[in-house]
Design a protein around this motif. Structure first.
Motif, mmCIF file in Angstrom:
data_model
loop_
_atom_site.group_PDB
_atom_site.id
_atom_site.type_symbol
_atom_site.label_atom_id
_atom_site.label_comp_id
_atom_site.label_asym_id
_atom_site.label_seq_id
_atom_site.Cartn_x
_atom_site.Cartn_y
_atom_site.Cartn_z
ATOM 1 N N LEU A 1 9.701 -50.850 -56.117
ATOM 2 C CA LEU A 1 10.202 -49.801 -55.288
ATOM 3 C C LEU A 1 8.962 -49.083 -54.240
ATOM 4 O O LEU A 1 7.861 -49.233 -55.153
ATOM 5 N N ASP A 2 9.372 -48.715 -53.225
ATOM 6 C CA ASP A 2 8.192 -48.129 -52.368
ATOM 7 C C ASP A 2 8.600 -46.676 -52.343
ATOM 8 O O ASP A 2 9.963 -46.274 -52.049
ATOM 9 N N PHE A 3 7.693 -45.791 -52.381
ATOM 10 C CA PHE A 3 7.902 -44.313 -52.025
ATOM 11 C C PHE A 3 6.781 -43.885 -50.902
ATOM 12 O O PHE A 3 5.753 -44.145 -51.024
ATOM 13 N N ASP A 4 7.251 -43.240 -50.063
ATOM 14 C CA ASP A 4 6.780 -42.537 -48.992
ATOM 15 C C ASP A 4 5.738 -41.258 -49.820
ATOM 16 O O ASP A 4 6.585 -40.535 -50.011
ATOM 17 N N ALA A 5 4.642 -41.302 -49.701
ATOM 18 C CA ALA A 5 3.831 -40.072 -50.482
ATOM 19 C C ALA A 5 3.262 -39.075 -49.270
ATOM 20 O O ALA A 5 2.433 -38.474 -49.776
ATOM 21 N N GLY A 6 3.548 -39.538 -48.265
ATOM 22 C CA GLY A 6 2.949 -38.466 -47.090
ATOM 23 C C GLY A 6 1.971 -39.238 -46.068
ATOM 24 O O GLY A 6 2.048 -40.688 -46.169
ATOM 25 N N SER A 7 1.622 -38.518 -45.016
ATOM 26 C CA SER A 7 0.929 -39.246 -44.084
ATOM 27 C C SER A 7 -0.543 -39.062 -44.005
ATOM 28 O O SER A 7 -1.355 -39.701 -43.549
ATOM 29 N N THR A 8 -0.960 -38.183 -45.069
ATOM 30 C CA THR A 8 -2.299 -38.068 -45.360
ATOM 31 C C THR A 8 -2.823 -38.750 -46.574
ATOM 32 O O THR A 8 -2.420 -38.752 -47.377
ATOM 33 N N TRP A 9 -4.414 -38.664 -46.602
ATOM 34 C CA TRP A 9 -4.834 -39.357 -47.716
ATOM 35 C C TRP A 9 -5.056 -38.063 -48.619
ATOM 36 O O TRP A 9 -4.725 -38.675 -50.141
ATOM 37 N N ALA A 10 -4.855 -37.035 -48.589
ATOM 38 C CA ALA A 10 -4.810 -35.828 -49.284
ATOM 39 C C ALA A 10 -3.448 -35.915 -50.136
ATOM 40 O O ALA A 10 -3.140 -35.578 -51.106
ATOM 41 N N GLU A 11 -2.325 -36.024 -49.409
ATOM 42 C CA GLU A 11 -0.965 -36.275 -49.690
ATOM 43 C C GLU A 11 -0.884 -37.309 -50.809
ATOM 44 O O GLU A 11 -0.130 -37.152 -51.886
ATOM 45 N N LEU A 12 -1.356 -38.377 -50.340
ATOM 46 C CA LEU A 12 -1.375 -39.888 -51.393
ATOM 47 C C LEU A 12 -2.276 -39.182 -52.649
ATOM 48 O O LEU A 12 -1.729 -39.880 -53.521
ATOM 49 N N ASP A 13 -3.469 -38.868 -52.494
ATOM 50 C CA ASP A 13 -4.169 -38.490 -53.726
ATOM 51 C C ASP A 13 -3.500 -37.452 -54.587
ATOM 52 O O ASP A 13 -3.532 -37.683 -55.702
ATOM 53 N N ALA A 14 -2.864 -36.473 -54.077
ATOM 54 C CA ALA A 14 -2.263 -35.580 -54.704
ATOM 55 C C ALA A 14 -0.880 -36.345 -55.601
ATOM 56 O O ALA A 14 -0.562 -35.933 -56.627
ATOM 57 N N ALA A 15 -0.478 -37.111 -54.792
ATOM 58 C CA ALA A 15 0.868 -37.765 -55.255
ATOM 59 C C ALA A 15 0.464 -38.704 -56.606
ATOM 60 O O ALA A 15 1.061 -38.993 -57.577
ATOM 61 N N HIS A 16 -0.774 -39.360 -56.216
ATOM 62 C CA HIS A 16 -1.352 -40.563 -57.273
ATOM 63 C C HIS A 16 -1.622 -39.461 -58.728
ATOM 64 O O HIS A 16 -1.230 -40.231 -59.667
ATOM 65 N N GLU A 17 -2.121 -38.328 -58.523
ATOM 66 C CA GLU A 17 -2.451 -37.652 -59.690
ATOM 67 C C GLU A 17 -1.143 -37.261 -60.507
ATOM 68 O O GLU A 17 -1.115 -37.303 -61.766
ATOM 69 N N ARG A 18 -0.177 -37.009 -59.388
ATOM 70 C CA ARG A 18 1.074 -36.493 -60.326
ATOM 71 C C ARG A 18 1.987 -37.663 -61.082
ATOM 72 O O ARG A 18 2.559 -37.544 -62.125
ATOM 73 N N VAL A 19 1.877 -38.857 -60.463
ATOM 74 C CA VAL A 19 2.275 -39.906 -61.170
ATOM 75 C C VAL A 19 1.730 -40.434 -62.331
ATOM 76 O O VAL A 19 2.309 -40.857 -63.308
ATOM 77 N N LEU A 20 0.446 -40.350 -62.207
ATOM 78 C CA LEU A 20 -0.509 -40.528 -63.488
ATOM 79 C C LEU A 20 -0.057 -39.584 -64.585
ATOM 80 O O LEU A 20 0.270 -40.115 -65.927
ATOM 81 N N ALA A 21 0.056 -38.451 -64.164
ATOM 82 C CA ALA A 21 0.383 -37.422 -65.246
ATOM 83 C C ALA A 21 1.787 -37.567 -65.727
ATOM 84 O O ALA A 21 2.077 -37.291 -66.870
ATOM 85 N N LEU A 22 2.606 -38.265 -64.898
ATOM 86 C CA LEU A 22 4.205 -38.573 -65.289
ATOM 87 C C LEU A 22 4.218 -39.782 -66.422
ATOM 88 O O LEU A 22 5.231 -39.908 -67.146
ATOM 89 N N GLY A 23 3.182 -40.386 -66.432
ATOM 90 C CA GLY A 23 3.058 -41.752 -67.270
ATOM 91 C C GLY A 23 2.922 -43.032 -66.535
ATOM 92 O O GLY A 23 2.928 -44.073 -67.145
#
Length: 129
Positions: free
Chosen positions: A74-96
């Protein structure tokens, strides 16, 4: 005329309720439990995801193609900036989730993860006009 209407993507997993909760936190929506073995997630503005119990599931081995390969992801659009991708990265790691591939992310504009059941998925940086 198509033969049938697309209904959902179904993921096998050991715990349908838990995996549906993970993807609800990633993509939105509310899981609807049909029974202990089948949970459906209606993703806002996206496909329906369903989760079915599969005892003894052997998760795919990414990126191996010779044995138990990923088959799909599955692919998810995490935003258009590296800051948005970095924030999404931290959130999915926190989710498991766990990271499968961070290499060359700037060239590829995506990062590959495994969900808590081991299925691969990507957070993608999408260029917007």
């Amino acid at each position: 005329m198509p033969v049938a209407r697309f209904r959902s993507v179904v993921l096998d997993c050991p715990d349908p309720r838990a995996l549906a909760g993970f993807y609800a936190a990633v993509a939105g929506g509310t899981p609807e439990e049909h029974d202990a073995d089948w949970v459906v997630l209606h993703v806002p503005h996206g496909p329906q995801l369903a989760f079915q119990r599969a005892e003894g599931l052997t998760p795919p081995e990414w990126p191996r193609a010779d044995r138990n390969s990923q088959q799909f992801h599955l692919d998810f659009d995490a935003g258009s900036t590296w800051a948005e991708l970095d924030a999404a990265h931290e959130r999915v790691l926190a989710l498991g989730a766990r990271t499968l591939d961070l290499e060359d992310r700037e060239k590829k504009d995506f990062v590959v993860y495994a969900d808590p059941a081991g299925h691969p998925f990507c957070l993608c940086r999408i260029d917007r006009p």
